[in-house]
Design an enzyme around this catalytic site. Structure first.
Site, PDB file in Angstrom:
ATOM      1  N   GLU A 171       0.840  -1.209   0.000  1.00 49.95           N
ATOM      2  CA  GLU A 171       0.000   0.000   0.000  1.00 49.95           C
ATOM      3  C   GLU A 171       0.873   1.256   0.000  1.00 49.95           C
ATOM      4  OE1 GLU A 171      -2.314  -0.093   3.558  1.00 49.95           O
ATOM      5  OE2 GLU A 171      -2.975  -2.130   3.233  1.00 49.95           O
ATOM      6  N   ASP A 221      13.533  16.766   5.161  1.00 51.59           N
ATOM      7  CA  ASP A 221      14.940  17.075   4.924  1.00 51.59           C
ATOM      8  C   ASP A 221      14.994  18.293   3.996  1.00 51.59           C
ATOM      9  OD1 ASP A 221      17.589  17.150   4.296  1.00 51.59           O
ATOM     10  OD2 ASP A 221      17.525  15.397   2.970  1.00 51.59           O
ATOM     11  N   CYS A 247       0.629  34.586  11.408  1.00 48.73           N
ATOM     12  CA  CYS A 247       1.107  35.383  12.538  1.00 48.73           C
ATOM     13  C   CYS A 247       1.410  34.495  13.751  1.00 48.73           C
ATOM     14  CB  CYS A 247       0.099  36.466  12.888  1.00 48.73           C
ATOM     15  SG  CYS A 247      -1.498  35.775  13.282  1.00 48.73           S
ATOM     16  N   TYR A 276       1.731  14.237   1.742  1.00 51.93           N
ATOM     17  CA  TYR A 276       1.315  14.814   3.028  1.00 51.93           C
ATOM     18  C   TYR A 276       1.580  16.324   3.077  1.00 51.93           C
ATOM     19  CZ  TYR A 276       1.225   9.870   3.860  1.00 51.93           C
ATOM     20  OH  TYR A 276       0.967   8.525   3.739  1.00 51.93           O
TER      21      TYR A 276
END
Ligand SMILES: Cc1ncc(COP(=O)(O)O)c(C=O)c1O
Length: 299
Positions: A171, A221, A247, A276
């Site tokens: 998956e 990274d 902010c 993601y």
């Protein structure tokens, strides 16, 4: 499920892999003959029994994804298989997910060894558990490491399942999409920090995407960040902090980079931002989501 069905895939080729399923989702699966799902607690087995008793198969999920999912293979899983049998539910096989961006090759070996133990327990109880789902967790931007994982998985499959008639599926999530997208951001503001002698020591940049947007997933990274400027850039590099646009003072993207002195309007490009990112991003503080632009590389 809806998206995959709309892409023309039939229900028998879809696995509802979330171990904890809301009833409405289970009903949707039932309506569309999506008969295979994963189970990691007795509650889910009872739910299946009550609401989707004819589901072809449940896969016992034998490896924890953090502390949230999975069951203890050596203890809980055998009990779950027994319970499934007494509820007259079918079991297709085992499923594990070693965790996102797994760097521990041994984790795959342990998981497949466990899958084999469960396969034997299932066989003893009269189940033909020939499905082995090896989950996801692979890097998408590091091919060399992926090759190592593939080698480890192949040799473990040979070792633990040899000539058994298993069907092995995976998956992959991040693997498919991570390297496909580069996030290009604009420097909208900066702050230069100087020492008592007035010498430039470090620089902060404010850019138009941040922690509440595409950078919500931590642990990235940033060593491969690229920069583009229409100005002449000095050779010297400075300690750099990059802040997001909101902010909120925690909206910091990275603070240990060394970059040349850049300017407002210059661009920073972050490779491997396809997984993601946008799917988790919010418009907090009114900051719009980045626009997706597709391009074809010419050889
Ligand atoms: C059940 C399941 N399988 C696979 C994946 C994909 O994981 P990865 O992106 O780490 O490969 C996920 C991610 O959410 C998941 O929940």
């Amino acid at each position: 499920m809806q998206m995959v069905l709309e892409a023309g895939v039939t229900g028998d080729r879809i696995i509802f892999a979330h171990p904890c399923k809301p009833l409405s989702h289970l009903q949707y699966a039932q309506q569309h003959q999506i008969n295979i799902s994963t189970v990691d607690t007795e509650f889910e087995l009872f739910k299946l029994k009550q609401h989707f008793p004819n589901s072809d198969d449940a896969k016992i999920c034998g490896w924890p994804l953090g502390k949230k999912f999975g069951c203890e293979a050596q203890t809980d899983t055998a009990a779950l298989i027994l319970l499934a049998r007494s509820l007259q539910l079918k079991i297709a096989g085992t499923s594990f997910h070693v965790g996102c961006e797994c760097e521990d090759l041994e984790a795959f070996v342990r998981a497949l060894s466990t899958a084999r133990e469960l396969y034997d327990v299932g066989k003893m109880l009269g189940y033909d558990m020939n499905f082995v789902d090896i989950g996801g967790g692979y890097h998408g931007g590091n091919n060399e490491f992926f090759k190592k994982i593939a080698k480890t998985i192949s040799s473990s499959l040979d070792l633990y399942f040899g000539n058994e008639p298993i069907k092995c599926i995976s998956e992959p999530g991040r693997y498919f999409v991570e390297a496909a997208f580069t996030l290009v951001c604009k420097i909208t503001g900066k702050r230069e920090m100087r020492n008592a002698l007035g010498q430039l020591e470090s620089i902060m940049y404010f850019i138009n995407d941040g922690k509440y947007g595409s950078f919500i997933d931590t642990g990235r990274d940033f060593s491969n960040v690229m920069y583009f400027s229409e100005n002449h850039l000095e050779q010297q590099k400075y300690k750099t902090t990059i802040w997001g646009p909101t902010c909120d003072s925690t909206d910091k993207i990275v603070d240990n980079l060394y970059l040349p002195r850049l300017h407002r309007g210059d661009l920073l490009a972050f490779p491997n931002m396809g997984a993601y990112t946008l799917c988790l991003a919010s418009k907090f503080n009114g900051i719009p989501l980045p626009k997706v632009v597709y391009y074809q590389q010419q050889n």
